[in-house]
Design an enzyme around this catalytic site. Sequence first.
Site, mmCIF file in Angstrom:
data_model
loop_
_atom_site.group_PDB
_atom_site.id
_atom_site.type_symbol
_atom_site.label_atom_id
_atom_site.label_comp_id
_atom_site.label_asym_id
_atom_site.label_seq_id
_atom_site.Cartn_x
_atom_site.Cartn_y
_atom_site.Cartn_z
ATOM 1 N N HIS A 190 -2.750 6.307 -5.844
ATOM 2 C CA HIS A 190 -2.716 5.506 -4.614
ATOM 3 C C HIS A 190 -2.665 6.420 -3.400
ATOM 4 O O HIS A 190 -2.064 7.503 -3.444
ATOM 5 C CB HIS A 190 -1.553 4.512 -4.614
ATOM 6 C CG HIS A 190 -0.179 5.112 -4.631
ATOM 7 N ND1 HIS A 190 0.508 5.456 -3.485
ATOM 8 C CD2 HIS A 190 0.646 5.421 -5.667
ATOM 9 C CE1 HIS A 190 1.701 5.934 -3.810
ATOM 10 N NE2 HIS A 190 1.818 5.943 -5.128
ATOM 11 N N ASP B 293 -1.772 5.216 -0.182
ATOM 12 C CA ASP B 293 -0.767 4.825 0.813
ATOM 13 C C ASP B 293 0.536 5.563 0.545
ATOM 14 O O ASP B 293 0.783 6.033 -0.570
ATOM 15 C CB ASP B 293 -0.545 3.318 0.799
ATOM 16 C CG ASP B 293 0.097 2.830 -0.500
ATOM 17 O OD1 ASP B 293 -0.445 3.150 -1.573
ATOM 18 O OD2 ASP B 293 1.136 2.140 -0.446
ATOM 19 N N ASP C 189 3.636 12.103 -3.708
ATOM 20 C CA ASP C 189 3.525 10.687 -4.064
ATOM 21 C C ASP C 189 2.687 9.950 -3.036
ATOM 22 O O ASP C 189 3.205 9.504 -2.023
ATOM 23 C CB ASP C 189 4.941 10.098 -4.149
ATOM 24 C CG ASP C 189 4.962 8.652 -4.589
ATOM 25 O OD1 ASP C 189 3.961 8.176 -5.143
ATOM 26 O OD2 ASP C 189 5.995 7.989 -4.366
ATOM 27 N N GLU D 135 0.364 0.516 -3.014
ATOM 28 C CA GLU D 135 1.341 0.641 -4.103
ATOM 29 C C GLU D 135 2.757 0.660 -3.566
ATOM 30 O O GLU D 135 3.670 0.060 -4.157
ATOM 31 C CB GLU D 135 1.061 1.925 -4.908
ATOM 32 C CG GLU D 135 1.802 1.992 -6.244
ATOM 33 C CD GLU D 135 3.209 2.569 -6.137
ATOM 34 O OE1 GLU D 135 3.993 2.383 -7.090
ATOM 35 O OE2 GLU D 135 3.518 3.210 -5.105
ATOM 36 N N GLU D 136 2.968 1.310 -2.442
ATOM 37 C CA GLU D 136 4.310 1.390 -1.870
ATOM 38 C C GLU D 136 4.737 0.083 -1.208
ATOM 39 O O GLU D 136 5.901 -0.083 -0.845
ATOM 40 C CB GLU D 136 4.387 2.536 -0.843
ATOM 41 C CG GLU D 136 4.004 3.907 -1.374
ATOM 42 C CD GLU D 136 5.006 4.476 -2.377
ATOM 43 O OE1 GLU D 136 5.920 3.735 -2.794
ATOM 44 O OE2 GLU D 136 4.873 5.650 -2.747
ATOM 45 N N HIS E 243 9.720 9.547 -1.650
ATOM 46 C CA HIS E 243 10.355 8.486 -0.866
ATOM 47 C C HIS E 243 11.469 9.003 0.041
ATOM 48 O O HIS E 243 12.022 8.227 0.822
ATOM 49 C CB HIS E 243 10.937 7.363 -1.748
ATOM 50 C CG HIS E 243 9.915 6.580 -2.497
ATOM 51 N ND1 HIS E 243 10.136 5.284 -2.924
ATOM 52 C CD2 HIS E 243 8.667 6.891 -2.899
ATOM 53 C CE1 HIS E 243 9.065 4.837 -3.566
ATOM 54 N NE2 HIS E 243 8.169 5.797 -3.562
#
Length: 473
Positions: free
Chosen positions: A110, A112, A143, A178-179, A443
């Site tokens: 992903h 995003d 990520d 996805e996030e 994150h």
Amino acid sequence: MTSSAHHGQQTPPSESDAAVLEAVSIGIPSALSDLGHLVRIPGMAWPAFDQTQLERSAEAVAALVDGTGVFDEVRVLRAAVPGTDEFGQPAVLATRAARNGKPTILLYAHHDVQPPGDDELWETPPFEPTVRDGRLYGRGAADDKAGVMAHVASIRAVKEVLGDDLDLGIAMFIEGEEEYGSRSFAQFLSDNKEALRADAIVVADSGNWDSVTPGLTVSLRGNARFTMRVRTLEHASHSGMFGGAVPDAMMTTVKLLSTLWNDDGSVAVAGLLERDAPTPDYDEATLREEAGLLPGTTPIGNGTILSRIWNKPAITLIGIDATSVASASNTLLPEVTVVISARVAPGQTGEEAYEALQDHLRAHAPFGAELTFSDADLGDGFLADTSGWAAALTRDAMNDAYGVAPIDLGVGGSIPFIADLVREFPAAQILVTGVEDPHSRAHSPNESLHLDTFRNAVATEALLLSRMNAVDL
């Protein structure tokens, strides 16, 4: 097809493998440069952020994918969000038909990213890629823009070596939300089912045992996230006038939430299940270092540390709406709203867990408090079947790229859309891999990518693609 494991001992590479590994090595600098360009694009799927940046991100990824020269078609697409009149965020879909009876592999990642949070907590700006001490720092550096670039870089290397002999079918799906909960993911799969159909699926959005030891993720916890409002009064009242006789919402909420855990911090909710499965050795010192546990703070739960993270439920209070410290007054609060996030053991559905949590909270609500539940976000866990030929090829590729035998990992986090992949493509072998290591801080502020891990991850996938190209179905 079968494949034998090397148990951490590298065998001399074949001529083809050696050429692929050399092509990977030559291509790493440009791959990292391209990754840096992607990191500079602050593509976040939340409506509060500039959505043109997410569109820029999708277009940039599409250009990189198209630039590999192997795909028949590369498109930026959106799918509807079921139950709404909205469309999801832009995703990249690339397809290449298999030739001469070869299998097809679907590569997922992903583009995003999570919001950066407090810029003051970053040692360098979150969207300015910075290399220091063997790591690339920046939001999305690990990520999952590194997952995107692992796919692109491995395809470049295989194309360089095999040229017109590349007969493998390849589909690539680079998601854009996805996030943000993958709200249109299931619809995207349904809309593009034939384009995405594959014999094996690589989900490059997980991690590794450590920076030098690869991991194949074989289990993931599910999730049940929801909002709960606790209400005890029709209106706020003076705490001096009525305190001691009237239950305020904050005291009620604190007492209610405390029933979710036993004294050792383990979950105390009937109906939340545990999975019984062995775990590798992992000591408290490692946990302290990787999690940043303060010296005087003790771990919670019981059983082996990894069983607590991989195979048991966990409950976290992740948000609360109440009077702020700056606005505090001597007032009995009429209501408090909290967001509860539960991780669900593999094998139990998110729906079952949510029902168990609601039943528990209603049964334990003090003083007859009024509870309201809303905004449930539920996802199922994942238990992989690793008995197929694609898993064997993946383990061997990891072994030969890293020079270390891979470890089967459980992951405490959740990737709920994998359940959608299992449902839509039941015959496909699903391989959950990744470029992160325990110090990536996905994150969190100062997210980073370990550069050697990235090189080995690209080498792994390039070997996998090359070897799949030799498989006859």
